[in-house]
Design a protein around this motif. Structure first.
Motif, mmCIF file in Angstrom:
data_model
loop_
_atom_site.group_PDB
_atom_site.id
_atom_site.type_symbol
_atom_site.label_atom_id
_atom_site.label_comp_id
_atom_site.label_asym_id
_atom_site.label_seq_id
_atom_site.Cartn_x
_atom_site.Cartn_y
_atom_site.Cartn_z
ATOM 1 N N LYS A 55 51.572 27.253 -3.324
ATOM 2 C CA LYS A 55 52.270 27.083 -2.056
ATOM 3 C C LYS A 55 52.485 28.389 -1.291
ATOM 4 O O LYS A 55 52.908 28.374 -0.149
ATOM 5 N N SER A 56 52.144 29.517 -1.897
ATOM 6 C CA SER A 56 52.267 30.799 -1.191
ATOM 7 C C SER A 56 50.956 31.208 -0.503
ATOM 8 O O SER A 56 50.902 32.257 0.138
ATOM 9 N N PHE A 57 49.913 30.374 -0.589
ATOM 10 C CA PHE A 57 48.614 30.727 -0.017
ATOM 11 C C PHE A 57 48.720 30.964 1.486
ATOM 12 O O PHE A 57 49.252 30.149 2.228
ATOM 13 N N HIS A 58 48.176 32.115 1.912
ATOM 14 C CA HIS A 58 48.157 32.464 3.328
ATOM 15 C C HIS A 58 46.917 33.314 3.580
ATOM 16 O O HIS A 58 46.759 34.388 2.999
ATOM 17 N N MET A 59 46.033 32.837 4.429
ATOM 18 C CA MET A 59 44.835 33.588 4.796
ATOM 19 C C MET A 59 45.056 34.154 6.194
ATOM 20 O O MET A 59 45.332 33.407 7.143
ATOM 21 N N LYS A 60 44.958 35.470 6.297
ATOM 22 C CA LYS A 60 45.137 36.113 7.598
ATOM 23 C C LYS A 60 44.005 37.112 7.790
ATOM 24 O O LYS A 60 43.915 38.109 7.068
ATOM 25 N N SER B 235 49.303 21.682 6.067
ATOM 26 C CA SER B 235 48.891 23.062 6.307
ATOM 27 C C SER B 235 49.636 23.637 7.504
ATOM 28 O O SER B 235 50.297 22.917 8.256
ATOM 29 N N ARG B 236 49.478 24.932 7.649
ATOM 30 C CA ARG B 236 50.097 25.659 8.742
ATOM 31 C C ARG B 236 49.028 26.547 9.374
ATOM 32 O O ARG B 236 48.294 27.243 8.680
ATOM 33 N N PHE B 237 48.906 26.494 10.695
ATOM 34 C CA PHE B 237 47.956 27.312 11.440
ATOM 35 C C PHE B 237 48.695 28.068 12.531
ATOM 36 O O PHE B 237 49.560 27.503 13.199
ATOM 37 N N ASP C 152 54.409 25.089 2.576
ATOM 38 C CA ASP C 152 55.456 24.893 1.564
ATOM 39 C C ASP C 152 55.054 23.970 0.415
ATOM 40 O O ASP C 152 55.904 23.482 -0.314
ATOM 41 N N THR C 153 53.773 23.684 0.286
ATOM 42 C CA THR C 153 53.275 22.881 -0.834
ATOM 43 C C THR C 153 51.950 23.487 -1.280
ATOM 44 O O THR C 153 51.425 24.394 -0.646
ATOM 45 N N GLU C 154 51.394 22.961 -2.345
ATOM 46 C CA GLU C 154 50.059 23.388 -2.763
ATOM 47 C C GLU C 154 49.102 23.208 -1.589
ATOM 48 O O GLU C 154 49.245 22.287 -0.790
ATOM 49 N N TYR C 155 48.118 24.099 -1.491
ATOM 50 C CA TYR C 155 47.115 24.047 -0.419
ATOM 51 C C TYR C 155 45.757 23.792 -1.059
ATOM 52 O O TYR C 155 45.353 24.514 -1.977
ATOM 53 N N ILE C 156 45.056 22.771 -0.575
ATOM 54 C CA ILE C 156 43.726 22.427 -1.091
ATOM 55 C C ILE C 156 42.789 22.256 0.094
ATOM 56 O O ILE C 156 43.115 21.538 1.054
#
Length: 136
Positions: free
Chosen positions: A14-19, A36-38, A67-71
């Motif tokens: 849940k901490s995954f963030h691609m920038k 997801s969040r964009f 705030d959850t697992e990202y797949i």
């Protein structure tokens, strides 16, 4: 089409963030299986599971878990002229996240593309290209 890399059903916590402020030098298609969040020029958007996004080269990328697992499934690629024309003809939105009713059919195609791309099949490029056209 040139396929650079692709992946199917990649799990992140849940901490995954691609920038990537400068994007990448190729196109990126994301099919997201979770919320997801964009971040876009219009601000931060939270999307329900089942969204997709196609980034063009050098477009800033800022996305990740909500705030959850990202797949997600992902494809780094460079379309040829006919594929660009097809994307334009289909009016596929670029550089903006798009919610959908579901990705199961798309995800199966990406899974097949992965199988072809990483196989020893002598026609793997042609097979993956046909899968991509079907995906569009």
């Amino acid at each position: 089409m040139r396929l650079d890399e692709l992946g199917f059903y990649h799990r992140h916590d849940k901490s995954f963030h691609m920038k990537r402020p400068d994007g990448t030098g190729d196109w990126l298609l994301l099919a997201i299986h979770t919320e997801s969040r964009f971040t876009t020029p219009d601000g931060v958007r939270r999307l329900p599971k089942g969204a997709f996004m196609i980034y063009t080269p050098f477009t800033p990328q800022d996305y990740g878990a909500a705030d959850t697992e990202y797949i997600d499934d992902w494809i780094h690629f460079e379309p040829d002229e006919s594929e660009r024309a097809l994307m334009e003809e289909l009016s596929l939105p670029l550089n903006t996240p798009v919610p959908t009713a579901g990705l199961s059919g798309c995800s199966e195609i990406i899974k097949r593309m992965c199988h072809e791309f990483y196989s020893e099949n002598s026609f793997r490029s042609e097979s993956a290209d046909l899968c991509f056209r079907l995906l569009l």
